[in-house]
Design an enzyme around this catalytic site. Structure first.
Site, PDB file in Angstrom:
ATOM      1  N   GLU A  48      -2.038  70.473 -46.618  1.00  0.00           N
ATOM      2  CA  GLU A  48      -3.176  69.588 -46.892  1.00  0.00           C
ATOM      3  C   GLU A  48      -2.730  68.148 -47.087  1.00  0.00           C
ATOM      4  O   GLU A  48      -1.754  67.869 -47.798  1.00  0.00           O
ATOM      5  CB  GLU A  48      -3.896  70.097 -48.151  1.00  0.00           C
ATOM      6  N   SER A 145     -16.844  69.689 -40.254  1.00  0.00           N
ATOM      7  CA  SER A 145     -18.077  69.561 -39.467  1.00  0.00           C
ATOM      8  C   SER A 145     -18.079  68.247 -38.698  1.00  0.00           C
ATOM      9  O   SER A 145     -18.530  68.182 -37.555  1.00  0.00           O
ATOM     10  CB  SER A 145     -19.301  69.636 -40.379  1.00  0.00           C
ATOM     11  N   ASP A 189      -7.885  68.271 -37.379  1.00  0.00           N
ATOM     12  CA  ASP A 189      -9.188  68.899 -37.125  1.00  0.00           C
ATOM     13  C   ASP A 189      -9.526  68.902 -35.639  1.00  0.00           C
ATOM     14  O   ASP A 189      -9.981  69.909 -35.085  1.00  0.00           O
ATOM     15  CB  ASP A 189     -10.289  68.146 -37.892  1.00  0.00           C
TER      16      ASP A 189
HETATM   17  P1  ADP Z   1     -16.446  67.504 -43.151  1.00  0.00           P
HETATM   18  O1  ADP Z   1     -15.377  67.799 -44.152  1.00  0.00           O
HETATM   19  O2  ADP Z   1     -17.363  68.661 -42.950  1.00  0.00           O
HETATM   20  O3  ADP Z   1     -15.907  66.957 -41.868  1.00  0.00           O
HETATM   21  P2  ADP Z   1     -17.558  64.845 -43.684  1.00  0.00           P
HETATM   22  O4  ADP Z   1     -18.186  64.391 -44.946  1.00  0.00           O
HETATM   23  O5  ADP Z   1     -16.376  64.134 -43.204  1.00  0.00           O
HETATM   24  O6  ADP Z   1     -17.349  66.394 -43.836  1.00  0.00           O
HETATM   25  O7  ADP Z   1     -18.665  64.754 -42.520  1.00  0.00           O
HETATM   26  C1  ADP Z   1     -19.939  65.295 -42.673  1.00  0.00           C
HETATM   27  C2  ADP Z   1     -20.922  64.526 -41.805  1.00  0.00           C
HETATM   28  O8  ADP Z   1     -20.846  65.004 -40.440  1.00  0.00           O
HETATM   29  C3  ADP Z   1     -22.374  64.731 -42.208  1.00  0.00           C
HETATM   30  O9  ADP Z   1     -22.758  63.867 -43.252  1.00  0.00           O
HETATM   31  C4  ADP Z   1     -23.089  64.392 -40.906  1.00  0.00           C
HETATM   32  O10 ADP Z   1     -23.206  63.002 -40.722  1.00  0.00           O
HETATM   33  C5  ADP Z   1     -22.121  64.949 -39.842  1.00  0.00           C
HETATM   34  N1  ADP Z   1     -22.542  66.321 -39.501  1.00  0.00           N
HETATM   35  C6  ADP Z   1     -22.022  67.489 -39.890  1.00  0.00           C
HETATM   36  N2  ADP Z   1     -22.712  68.544 -39.381  1.00  0.00           N
HETATM   37  C7  ADP Z   1     -23.711  68.019 -38.635  1.00  0.00           C
HETATM   38  C8  ADP Z   1     -24.783  68.554 -37.854  1.00  0.00           C
HETATM   39  N3  ADP Z   1     -24.987  69.862 -37.761  1.00  0.00           N
HETATM   40  N4  ADP Z   1     -25.596  67.697 -37.225  1.00  0.00           N
HETATM   41  C9  ADP Z   1     -25.415  66.372 -37.348  1.00  0.00           C
HETATM   42  N5  ADP Z   1     -24.447  65.800 -38.049  1.00  0.00           N
HETATM   43  C10 ADP Z   1     -23.594  66.606 -38.694  1.00  0.00           C
HETATM   44  P1  NG1 Z   2     -11.832  67.323 -43.610  1.00  0.00           P
HETATM   45  O1  NG1 Z   2     -11.646  68.496 -44.437  1.00  0.00           O
HETATM   46  O2  NG1 Z   2     -12.491  67.632 -42.282  1.00  0.00           O
HETATM   47  O3  NG1 Z   2     -12.511  66.204 -44.312  1.00  0.00           O
HETATM   48  C1  NG1 Z   2      -9.681  65.654 -43.613  1.00  0.00           C
HETATM   49  C2  NG1 Z   2      -9.034  64.962 -42.411  1.00  0.00           C
HETATM   50  C3  NG1 Z   2      -7.828  65.759 -41.888  1.00  0.00           C
HETATM   51  C4  NG1 Z   2      -6.860  66.078 -43.007  1.00  0.00           C
HETATM   52  C5  NG1 Z   2      -7.617  66.746 -44.173  1.00  0.00           C
HETATM   53  C6  NG1 Z   2      -6.746  67.002 -45.369  1.00  0.00           C
HETATM   54  C7  NG1 Z   2     -10.501  63.698 -40.895  1.00  0.00           C
HETATM   55  C8  NG1 Z   2     -11.395  63.756 -39.731  1.00  0.00           C
HETATM   56  N1  NG1 Z   2      -9.989  64.840 -41.324  1.00  0.00           N
HETATM   57  O4  NG1 Z   2     -10.319  66.832 -43.183  1.00  0.00           O
HETATM   58  O5  NG1 Z   2      -7.186  65.009 -40.862  1.00  0.00           O
HETATM   59  O6  NG1 Z   2      -6.159  64.942 -43.425  1.00  0.00           O
HETATM   60  O7  NG1 Z   2      -8.711  65.945 -44.616  1.00  0.00           O
HETATM   61  O8  NG1 Z   2      -5.697  67.841 -45.059  1.00  0.00           O
HETATM   62  O9  NG1 Z   2     -10.285  62.624 -41.442  1.00  0.00           O
END
Ligand code: ADP
Ligand code: NG1
Length: 457
Positions: A48, A145, A189
């Protein structure tokens, strides 16, 4: 390793989710979709917050994905809609794609993927598109996501413009372009979203990007449980503060070893330059850095730079306000976690007696390091991890960025049912909001396949 473009698969019409998406598309645009694209989320088993430091990670794709239905036209506009009404429709000229970092709405993630592929291939004009997105990866929960959405958008942009890119190229493009939203993530990711193969976890290594199979031991399964605390990376500065702390720690260690001329930016680069072991890097951290947080003045003095150089060269847009930096703790986490990933892979490869317990121990050490050194857990996640361990898991840890989101637990196969029941009773049932979310929050996960484009049969 597969480098060819994501497969064109032909799927049967019996898929209910696809049929619903098709109906929504037809109702919305008065025409059927021409093709579909999907990209999975992921669960990181170990490793992580080290991908952006240059170290290998060990995720697997999950079954939950982002699915999009697409038609192509010559309108030079991109029309976006979402099956979930909480994500509003959006239309933009394909000649004027901009990403607003101050307001990370869903369509900007989509546009990151579009722009990434457009910039990489120099596409002008870009095909007009109509899209409806249907996502089932729990958002802001550490299951990626956002990257699944970016990867899906990048992939469908490639297809809509009749181009072909390898999976590795797509993963690299999408890792780079997701940074347009403002978070300085590594490439874990997007890499697993494109390079995943059903039935196997992957060791993802960077510079150059490559993925190798990791055979998970028999006799145990991985269970994901969501703490139901959401943390949006782009809307907060927690994530980028950690990236910046690692970057400054890199500079401090490089300076202490006379490597300041090499413009190193990642902790792994210091190790490569010194040609030394991770254990020795942990020793170097103890020798060079101190546990007390560093002030901006102290950093500037040690590095021999001005405050302006610190702000422009090392801090990101959303970390300009930070006054203190925990360099010792962050660097210790990174080198320790990088070593645990290699140990995890080696236990999986050699499958000794007691492999499940050894892997569980590594996961527990990883969680403790994330909680105590990297400070990316939260009280609900710590409580959930404790409940998982007391319910029969041999190992349990936060997964993804943290500060909320999911835990991943390794559970002996014969204990799964009582495990799920106890976690249900102890974490979800006492809270009505969690109870309502339980169905999509607590589930067994098997390694899924990667992103794909497909037509309907
Ligand atoms: P994650 O850890 O899941 O990547 P983030 O906070 O970085 O979380 O990103 C989440 C954002 O991605 C949401 O606020 C939204 O803007 C976008 N997102 C995720 N799922 C969907 C979806 N099904 N449709 C549209 N946007 C989405
Ligand atoms: P998530 O869990 O999707 O927010 C983020 C970073 C990864 C990695 C992990 C921690 C993005 C898109 N993703 O993932 O690259 O650093 O945290 O291990 O910034």
């Amino acid at each position: 390793m597969a480098t060819h473009p994501p497969k064109l698969q032909v799927v049967m019409t019996s898929n209910e989710r696809l049929q619903n998406l098709k109906k929504t598309f037809q109702k919305m645009y008065g025409e059927p979709p021409q093709f579909y694209a999907c990209a999975p989320g992921r669960v990181n088993l170990i490793g992580e917050h080290i991908d952006y430091c240059g170290y290998a990670v060990l995720p697997m794709a999950i079954e939950q994905n982002i699915l999009a239905a697409v038609s192509v036209n010559d309108s030079q506009t991109i029309q976006l809609a979402n099956a979930n009404p909480k994500y509003k429709d959006f239309t933009v000229s394909s000649k004027d794609i901009r990403i607003n970092q101050d307001n990370p709405q869903w369509h900007y993630y989509f546009l990151c993927g579009v722009k990434g592929v457009q910039d990489h291939l120099g596409l002008s004009p870009l095909a007009g598109m109509r899209c409806v997105v249907d996502g089932i990866v729990p958002p802001s929960s550490g299951l990626s996501s956002s990257s699944a959405l970016v990867c899906c958008a990048g992939l469908l942009t490639m297809e809509a413009n009749h181009e072909s890119l390898s999976k590795v190229a797509l993963a690299e493009i999408c890792a780079k372009c997701e940074r347009y939203i403002g978070t300085e993530g590594g490439g874990m990711d997007q890499s697993i979203s494109f390079l995943a193969e059903g039935g196997t976890a992957k060791l993802i290594e960077f510079h150059p990007l490559r993925a190798s199979d990791v055979r998970l031991p028999e006799g145990a399964v991985f269970v994901i449980s969501n703490s139901c605390v959401e943390m949006n990376k782009a809307a907060t500065s927690h994530f980028n503060i950690r990236v910046v702390e690692c970057r400054i720690a890199t500079k401090m260690l490089a300076k202490a070893r006379g490597l300041e001329g090499n413009n190193l930016l990642k902790l792994a680069e210091v190790q490569t330059q010194l040609d030394t072991s991770l254990e020795e890097m942990l020793g170097l951290v103890e020798e060079v850095l101190h546990p007390e947080p560093y002030s901006r003045d102290e950093i500037c003095k040690v590095l021999g730079i001005t405050s302006e150089q610190l702000c422009e060269g090392l801090l990101s847009a959303n970390t300009q306000h930070v006054t203190h930096f925990k360099l010792f703790q962050r660097a210790r986490h990174v080198y320790g976690e990088a070593a645990r990933v290699l140990q995890f892979k080696s236990v999986c490869d050699s499958a000794p007696a007691g492999a499940v317990q050894l892997l569980g121990d590594l996961m527990n050490q990883s969680h403790a390091s994330c909680r105590d050194l990297y400070e990316c857990s939260c009280s609900e996640l710590d409580q959930l991890v404790d409940i998982c361990l007391n319910s029969g898991a041999v190992g349990s840890r936060l997964t993804g960025a943290g500060w909320g989101g999911c835990a991943v637990s390794m559970v002996p196969s014969e204990k799964v049912e009582p495990f799920l029941q106890r976690v249900r009773e102890q974490y979800y049932m006492p809270d009505s909001r969690r109870t309502a979310l339980e169905k999509q929050s607590l589930f067994v996960s098997k390694p899924g396949g990667g992103a794909a484009i497909f037509l309907e049969q």
